[in-house]
Structures are given as C-alpha cells and as structure tokens.
Scaffold this active site. Structure first.
Site, mmCIF file in Angstrom:
data_model
loop_
_atom_site.group_PDB
_atom_site.id
_atom_site.type_symbol
_atom_site.label_atom_id
_atom_site.label_comp_id
_atom_site.label_asym_id
_atom_site.label_seq_id
_atom_site.Cartn_x
_atom_site.Cartn_y
_atom_site.Cartn_z
ATOM 1 N N LYS A 1 -13.209 -5.466 -34.262
ATOM 2 C CA LYS A 1 -14.238 -5.165 -35.259
ATOM 3 C C LYS A 1 -15.614 -5.604 -34.762
ATOM 4 O O LYS A 1 -15.735 -6.648 -34.097
ATOM 5 C CB LYS A 1 -13.870 -5.882 -36.559
ATOM 6 C CG LYS A 1 -14.673 -5.514 -37.786
ATOM 7 C CD LYS A 1 -14.071 -6.223 -39.003
ATOM 8 C CE LYS A 1 -14.925 -6.074 -40.242
ATOM 9 N NZ LYS A 1 -14.375 -6.844 -41.383
ATOM 10 N N SER B 1 -14.240 -4.989 -45.777
ATOM 11 C CA SER B 1 -15.122 -4.518 -44.725
ATOM 12 C C SER B 1 -14.391 -4.046 -43.471
ATOM 13 O O SER B 1 -14.996 -3.483 -42.566
ATOM 14 C CB SER B 1 -16.097 -5.630 -44.346
ATOM 15 O OG SER B 1 -15.411 -6.764 -43.821
ATOM 16 N N SER C 1 -11.123 -8.368 -47.361
ATOM 17 C CA SER C 1 -11.492 -7.382 -46.334
ATOM 18 C C SER C 1 -10.398 -7.040 -45.342
ATOM 19 O O SER C 1 -10.591 -6.160 -44.500
ATOM 20 C CB SER C 1 -12.736 -7.866 -45.568
ATOM 21 O OG SER C 1 -13.874 -7.799 -46.386
#
Length: 462
Positions: free
Chosen positions: A79, A154, A178
């Site tokens: 990420k 996220s 998330s």
C-alpha cells in the site's frame, strides 16, 4: 485466464518449492492479469514489471531443494502509505508524492526477507482516512464485484486487487476498519491483528502520534483465511524498529475446539440492513452446525468503546494533524474530516486522560469476558457496502456512515484481533462478518474464521 492466478499463496509457494512452476512463470501470470484487469479497477497505481521479473529470474537461479522462505516467489502488493525503498509514501497526497523512501518499513522488510515478490503498490484515499479509495493523484479505485459500490477504504485497492487475482496477498492497515471493511466490500478475508503483532512505523517519515500507535495495525488481505495466516506469519516477524512489537503467541489461556462463540446482530440498538442480519445469522448457523457453542449476548460497553475511540482519535488528529489536513488536503477530504470531527467532542487534557482510563477499563471488561468465551461474532458494518465516493457526493450522509461503521471502531480501541470473512452475496454485493478474539489470540480468530469459511463454502471472484 491463466490457472496460476487462481492459486492460493500456499499452493503457489508449494509449487515453486516443488519446481513444478518457476518464479518467472508465476510472476508473469500475475503481471499479465494485472495488465488485463487493472485498467477497469485502478487498484494498482505503481507497477514493477521489469523489477519483479528480474527478481523472479534471480530467485529461479537461486532455487534450492530445501530452506526456502515461506513466501518464496509469491507475488504480493503493498500500500502506498508505508515506506518502501524507491517509492514515494504519498498517502494519496500530491504534496507528499515527490521524495522516494530510502528505507523499508518493517512490514515491507519482513515480506521481502520471506521471499515475496512485490509486483505493485495499491491506491489509498488522502491521509488514509476514508472508507472509499480515491485521491487527486491516481483517481478512483473500483470494486471488482460491482462498479457502483466502494471497494472500501483505506485499503480498498489492496482488497480490490487481490480479489481480482492481482497478487496472492495484499498488504494493508487498519485504524478504524481499513482492513476489515475493504475485505467485507470485496469478498475477501483479512485479520486486524492484535496490537503489536506486526511492527509498524515509517523510518523515513515523522513519528506516528500516540493514539494512532495504540489503535492502528498492519495486516494481510487474501482470498482465503489460509493465505491470511501465511501473510500474518511473515509480516509479524520481529523488528526492533517498533518498540510496541509483541511476539506473544497467544493469550496464555488453555483453549481448544469446540469453541464457545458469542454473537449479536444489532449491537447498538438502532438497526442493521436485513442483508447484514441475514449474513450474520447464516454465520451463526454454520458454526453451530460445525459443532461449536453459539451464545447470543450483547457486546459489553460497545457504545462506550465507540465513543472513546472517536474522542481520543479525533482529538489527537485535530490537535496534531488538523492544520496539515487543511493545508495539503483536497477540499473534499477537508469536508469529510470536519464531518468526522463534528461527530465527537474534542477533549481537554483532563477529559483526554479520563478517556485513556476509560480505554483501560473497557479493555479489562473484554479481557475478563474472554475468560468465558473464545470469540465474538459481530457484523463488520450495519450496512451493505456504500456507493463509491458516497461521502464526497453526499456529505450530509457522513454521520449516518459513521454510525454504520461502529462495529469496526470498538475493536481498534481495544487493540484486539479480528478476522473478517465473507459469508454471502446479495445482488452480487458481498457481505461478511468479523470474529473478534482476546488479546494475542489471533490464532483462534483465524481458526474460527477458517471453520466458517469452510462451512459457508464462499465462492470468491477468482
């Protein structure tokens, strides 16, 4: 479709160890799939085609019959909000998209040392603070199940990618859901590990604020619980970088199946979508059929935990990061942040310290509860997955969204492990549940989740 991309991480690693397939063949299959499907998803925003193939070729040359690390040759994604050598830790912000990291964060270092091949980096919302995945640099990430719903946030792009066969394991993180919410939206599995299980922190960036340190974790997302376990084992290797790292194997309780599992649907007393209720009841019935004891009971002090999470987190964020959010965030994310903070009171010093005491009290209540049960089954969200970028398009709905996600926050406040597993699809939209365990009982969470996965016979996208 190349069969290789449908293999689990476990099967991929095994086939490479047995040399029935090469690292290059595996990497090429995932890169070709990424080239085919990613334009419609916009999940991977930085790809490493040449680098990953070169690494795979070197690994084929270095192959040996025994002693290979557990993720040797397994393609993964990471990420864009953690430090990785040669990549910008932009966190979705144009202002931070200019200076590549010269050190790896602990979680990236561990994955590399275990032989994983990073084929790309996945998208995140600005500041990684939304349940949607879009930003001014890379645009909107889509859900592979349905073009109109969010992939979550996220870590929505991480979940979208792995659900579509781009990599076997995806890296993500979780401060307010998330990991679990993207897995829920994209029909994949994850675990929000116990606090300290995986070392956190970015060596090239500023120190994380204290409340964030106590409530945020790194973790794996995958298409099966078995692969989540494999990813967790790799990510959780020791690192001296994070002083909160904790290698405790379990809670120390002598527990074994059959499990005693508490469950509840409407934990906050204001309703859940009927699909959420149906999926939760299906999970309860499945675990009962598997021979476990299911006990309906409300989660203790759940609303107190949610309010304490919000007051601590948004007081800290407002004081330490509010100015930065207003300086470098888009007008849309500023509006979302202001809506978040309006849902919780900003604490003065006395109230802040009392809230920290409240956190300890709540942790004690849950710790004592887990002397009698092995896991707690709850919905992930009170609602089906939201429409994509619904918070930007309908900001007046943000307080309602905050309410729907309360099942997520209480786990972050308590620091407990929670595995998320898909259960059912409704109009091609996934819905699942989470299984919460005692501190350090990540293994029990995964065992119960794997039992559930087996019973519901979830059919993933790939």
């Amino acid at each position: 479709m190349n069969e290789i991309i449908s293999w689990s991480a476990q099967k991929t690693a095994e086939n490479i160890r047995e040399k029935t397939v090469s690292c290059v063949e595996v990497t090429q299959a995932h890169l070709q799939n990424m080239e085919a499907v990613n334009p419609g998803l916009n999940a991977v925003v930085e790809s490493y085609v040449e680098q990953s193939l070169e690494q795979a070729s070197r690994m084929d040359d270095q192959w040996q019959k025994s002693g290979l690390p557990p993720l040797y040759g397994v393609p993964i994604t990471t990420k864009i909000n953690v430090d990785q050598i040669g990549s910008c830790t932009s966190n979705g912000l144009p202002a931070l998209n200019h200076s590549p990291a010269d050190k790896d964060s602990p979680v990236i270092k561990n994955l590399k040392q275990d032989g994983a091949i990073i084929i790309g980096r996945t998208n995140t919302p600005e500041f990684s603070i939304r349940w949607f995945t879009s930003n001014p640099i890379y645009g909107v990430t889509r859900n592979p199940w349905h073009p109109d719903i969010t992939p979550g946030g996220s870590s929505g792009a991480a979940a979208s990618a792995v659900a579509s066969g781009i990599g076997c394991i995806a890296h993500g993180n979780d401060l307010g859901g998330s990991l679990r919410y993207p897995a829920y939206c994209c029909g994949v599995a994850t675990i929000r590990p116990s606090l300290g299980r995986i070392a956190s922190g970015n060596p090239c960036g500023p120190e994380r604020p204290p409340i964030t340190q106590l409530m945020s974790v790194q973790g794996p997302i995958a298409r099966s619980i078995g692969d989540v376990r494999l990813g967790l084992q790799s990510m959780a290797r020791k690192s001296a970088f994070d002083p909160l790292w904790n290698g405790a194997p379990n809670s120390g309780r002598p527990k074994k199946p059959p499990w005693k599992i508490a469950w509840f649907i409407d934990a906050f007393g204001d309703g859940v979508d009927h699909e959420v209720a149906d999926a939760t009841k299906k999970a309860v019935d499945a675990l009962t059929d598997a021979g476990h004891e299911l006990v309906e009971m409300p989660p203790p002090s759940a609303l107190d935990a949610v309010n304490t999470w919000g007051e601590l987190l948004f007081t800290e964020t407002g004081v330490l990061s509010g100015e930065t959010i207003h300086q470098i965030g888009s007008k849309e994310v500023i509006r979302v942040f202001e809506a978040y903070t309006s849902c919780y009171r900003e604490l003065n010093l006395k109230d802040f310290l009392e809230a920290m005491n409240q956190r300890t009290r709540l942790q004690r209540i849950w710790s004592q509860m887990f002397e009698d049960i092995d896991a707690f089954l709850l919905p992930v969200s009170a609602q089906k997955p939201f429409l994509n970028d619904e918070d930007f398009r309908f900001p007046e709905k943000i307080p309602q969204m905050m309410h729907a996600q309360r099942f997520l926050y209480l786990v972050n406040l308590l620091g407990l492990p929670s595995a998320s597993v898909p259960v059912e699809k409704y109009n091609n939209i996934p819905v699942g549940v989470q299984l919460i365990g005692a501190m350090h009982d990540d293994g029990i969470c995964l065992q119960v989740a794997e039992e559930l996965e087996k019973e519901v016979k979830w059919q993933g996208r790939v």
